[in-house]
Design a protein around this motif. Structure first.
Motif, PDB file in Angstrom:
ATOM      1  N   MET A   1      42.711  29.620 -13.057  1.00 52.87           N
ATOM      2  CA  MET A   1      43.087  29.195 -11.712  1.00 52.87           C
ATOM      3  C   MET A   1      42.758  30.304 -10.694  1.00 52.87           C
ATOM      4  N   ARG A   2      42.243  29.929  -9.522  1.00 55.64           N
ATOM      5  CA  ARG A   2      41.867  30.930  -8.520  1.00 55.64           C
ATOM      6  C   ARG A   2      42.981  31.044  -7.477  1.00 55.64           C
ATOM      7  N   PHE A   3      43.457  32.286  -7.253  1.00 54.22           N
ATOM      8  CA  PHE A   3      44.546  32.464  -6.292  1.00 54.22           C
ATOM      9  C   PHE A   3      44.031  32.739  -4.888  1.00 54.22           C
ATOM     10  N   ARG A   4      42.789  33.284  -4.832  1.00 50.58           N
ATOM     11  CA  ARG A   4      42.238  33.597  -3.519  1.00 50.58           C
ATOM     12  C   ARG A   4      41.208  32.537  -3.154  1.00 50.58           C
ATOM     13  N   ALA A   5      41.424  31.883  -2.004  1.00 51.20           N
ATOM     14  CA  ALA A   5      40.441  30.883  -1.577  1.00 51.20           C
ATOM     15  C   ALA A   5      39.185  31.604  -1.111  1.00 51.20           C
ATOM     16  N   LEU A   6      38.023  31.076  -1.474  1.00 50.50           N
ATOM     17  CA  LEU A   6      36.750  31.636  -1.008  1.00 50.50           C
ATOM     18  C   LEU A   6      36.176  30.681   0.022  1.00 50.50           C
ATOM     19  N   ILE A   7      35.857  31.226   1.201  1.00 51.70           N
ATOM     20  CA  ILE A   7      35.405  30.369   2.296  1.00 51.70           C
ATOM     21  C   ILE A   7      34.104  30.905   2.875  1.00 51.70           C
ATOM     22  N   ALA A   8      33.233  30.002   3.289  1.00 50.08           N
ATOM     23  CA  ALA A   8      32.044  30.392   4.069  1.00 50.08           C
ATOM     24  C   ALA A   8      32.149  29.697   5.419  1.00 50.08           C
TER      25      ALA A   8
ATOM     26  N   GLY B   1      28.878  28.724  14.777  1.00 49.49           N
ATOM     27  CA  GLY B   1      27.722  28.622  15.662  1.00 49.49           C
ATOM     28  C   GLY B   1      28.117  28.365  17.109  1.00 49.49           C
ATOM     29  N   THR B   2      27.177  28.551  18.009  1.00 51.73           N
ATOM     30  CA  THR B   2      27.441  28.325  19.435  1.00 51.73           C
ATOM     31  C   THR B   2      27.784  26.854  19.698  1.00 51.73           C
ATOM     32  N   VAL B   3      27.137  25.954  18.957  1.00 52.19           N
ATOM     33  CA  VAL B   3      27.335  24.517  19.185  1.00 52.19           C
ATOM     34  C   VAL B   3      28.158  23.877  18.069  1.00 52.19           C
ATOM     35  N   ASN B   4      27.890  24.269  16.805  1.00 52.86           N
ATOM     36  CA  ASN B   4      28.584  23.654  15.659  1.00 52.86           C
ATOM     37  C   ASN B   4      29.212  24.701  14.762  1.00 52.86           C
ATOM     38  N   THR B   5      30.409  24.381  14.260  1.00 54.01           N
ATOM     39  CA  THR B   5      31.052  25.245  13.262  1.00 54.01           C
ATOM     40  C   THR B   5      31.183  24.465  11.960  1.00 54.01           C
ATOM     41  N   LEU B   6      30.781  25.120  10.860  1.00 56.10           N
ATOM     42  CA  LEU B   6      30.847  24.483   9.542  1.00 56.10           C
ATOM     43  C   LEU B   6      31.670  25.374   8.617  1.00 56.10           C
ATOM     44  N   VAL B   7      32.484  24.730   7.785  1.00 57.61           N
ATOM     45  CA  VAL B   7      33.299  25.481   6.831  1.00 57.61           C
ATOM     46  C   VAL B   7      33.090  24.913   5.432  1.00 57.61           C
ATOM     47  N   TRP B   8      32.877  25.837   4.488  1.00 61.12           N
ATOM     48  CA  TRP B   8      32.737  25.475   3.076  1.00 61.12           C
ATOM     49  C   TRP B   8      33.854  26.178   2.326  1.00 61.12           C
ATOM     50  N   VAL B   9      34.479  25.481   1.388  1.00 59.22           N
ATOM     51  CA  VAL B   9      35.544  26.081   0.592  1.00 59.22           C
ATOM     52  C   VAL B   9      35.178  25.935  -0.882  1.00 59.22           C
ATOM     53  N   ALA B  10      35.260  27.044  -1.639  1.00 58.92           N
ATOM     54  CA  ALA B  10      34.908  26.987  -3.072  1.00 58.92           C
ATOM     55  C   ALA B  10      35.754  25.937  -3.772  1.00 58.92           C
TER      56      ALA B  10
END
Ligand SMILES: Nc1ncnc2c1ncn2[C@@H]1O[C@H](COP(=O)(O)OP(=O)(O)OP(=O)(O)O)[C@@H](O)[C@H]1O
Ligand SMILES: [Mg+2]
Length: 341
Positions: free
Chosen positions: A1-8, A12-21
């Motif tokens: 089990m992973r206790f620390r979330a990994l995020i990317a 951006g100036t126009v768009n923001t994108l978020v990825w979560v492991a």
């Protein structure tokens, strides 16, 4: 089990994108926040805030907190990210999330610091590792960069155009132009108003850019609805493709000329990789009709649009944090705090 979330995060100036492991792409929204004029409270973030822009609602102010790829309003950026991350990470982990956040390669130390500060300011306070956008874009383009292999990447975003030669995970040469899709929109709106007496809203302007671009699209013209510059009444006009192409010319010429200049300064050991891999176009601006062939003609080197260019930087950032498991974010977070003291 992973206790620390990994995020990317591709902020951006126009768009923001978020990825979560473990979850993948969890958020893709306009970089916008709406604030209540009376209380200063956050009324909406992302799509909901962006939809209010230009409508002149009296009780809210819509803020686009990034300009030219960097943070222009730190409080608004932090509040917006807080809203986004609450949505993207509904469950609290035991440890602070580790986040890779992308920044333009030309960002100054102060500008980089502001991006990290925005992601560290509110819960969940992320431990941040900053990654240069061209490195993320090259990684996300699918090219094999192992063993320090080279790639030439051009990321045309809303506020910046990053032109870089990357060797493995490092930038060998880069130029960061503070222009992109927003400058193209402003030029089209200005030209259409001057030449046709039509005042265009943001969405109508963007539609002209996307359908006509540099090529004039399928018909050589497109219809646009705006407001008559003199009578202020709604009006529909046929906008010819050559007018839009002329408006785009200064921005496009600057991008194509800079690519050509950079090609004359390639480190010899990377030349073969660049010629074989071609110039790779990413970012939303890569989809501008005719841009790839224009760069190819000016620079005299094959040019191709990467797969799903609007998500290329995020894909790369996700790969970078997945590879290192967030260890670098944990160490650089200490550095950010030390530097801020
Ligand atoms: N089909 C298209 N043709 C032309 N431009 C497009 C198209 N689709 C999106 N764009 C433009 O791409 C830009 C958004 O791209 P992107 O999401 O890569 O920028 P960003 O990452 O928010 O900005 P930056 O990297 O400069 O901070 C906008 O200006 C948008 O109008
Ligand atoms: Mg971008």
């Amino acid at each position: 089990m992973r206790f620390r979330a990994l995020i990317a995060i591709d902020l951006g100036t126009v768009n923001t994108l978020v990825w979560v492991a473990g979850r993948g792409l969890t958020l893709e929204e306009p970089t916008a926040i709406a604030l209540d004029r009376g209380t200063g409270q956050v009324a909406a973030v992302g799509q909901e805030a962006d939809a209010l822009a230009g409508k002149e609602a009296q009780d809210v102010e819509v803020v686009f907190p990034l300009r030219d790829g960097v943070v222009a309003d730190l409080d608004a950026t932090a509040a917006m990210l807080h809203g986004f991350l609450r949505r993207a990470l509904p469950r609290r982990g035991l440890l602070r999330p580790a986040a890779v956040v992308c920044v333009p390669s030309g960002a100054t130390w102060v500008e980089r610091r502001a991006v990290a500060a925005a992601a560290e300011a509110r819960r969940p306070r992320c431990q941040v590792e900053l990654v240069d956008e061209p490195v993320a874009a090259a990684t996300g383009s699918g090219v094999d960069l192992s063993g320090g292999a080279g790639a030439f990447i051009v990321d045309v975003g809303g506020g910046t155009t990053e032109i870089a030669v990357v060797a493995g995970t490092r930038v060998a040469r880069s130029r960061s132009l503070r222009l992109g899709g927003n400058a193209m929109d402003a030029a089209i709106a200005h030209t259409v108003q001057e030449e046709l007496g039509l005042v265009l809203g943001r969405n109508a302007t963007r539609r002209l850019k996307m359908t006509l671009g540099l090529t004039g699209g399928a018909n050589g013209w497109a219809e646009a609805v705006g407001v008559d510059a003199v009578h202020r009444a709604p009006k529909t006009e046929r906008v010819p493709g050559y007018l839009v192409a002329a408006a785009l010319e200064p921005t496009v010429a600057k991008i194509a000329d800079t690519v050509q200049e950079m090609l004359t300064d390639i480190p010899p050991d990377l030349a073969e990789d660049v010629v074989e891999g071609k110039v790779m176009l990413s970012g939303g601006g890569a989809l501008l009709p005719g841009l790839a062939s224009r760069i190819e003609a000016t620079a005299g080197i094959g040019t191709l649009v990467v797969d799903d260019p609007l998500r290329c930087v995020l894909r790369g950032a996700a790969e970078i944090i997945s590879r290192d498991g967030g260890r670098k974010a944990a160490t650089t977070a200490g550095k950010h705090q030390h530097a801020a003291r």
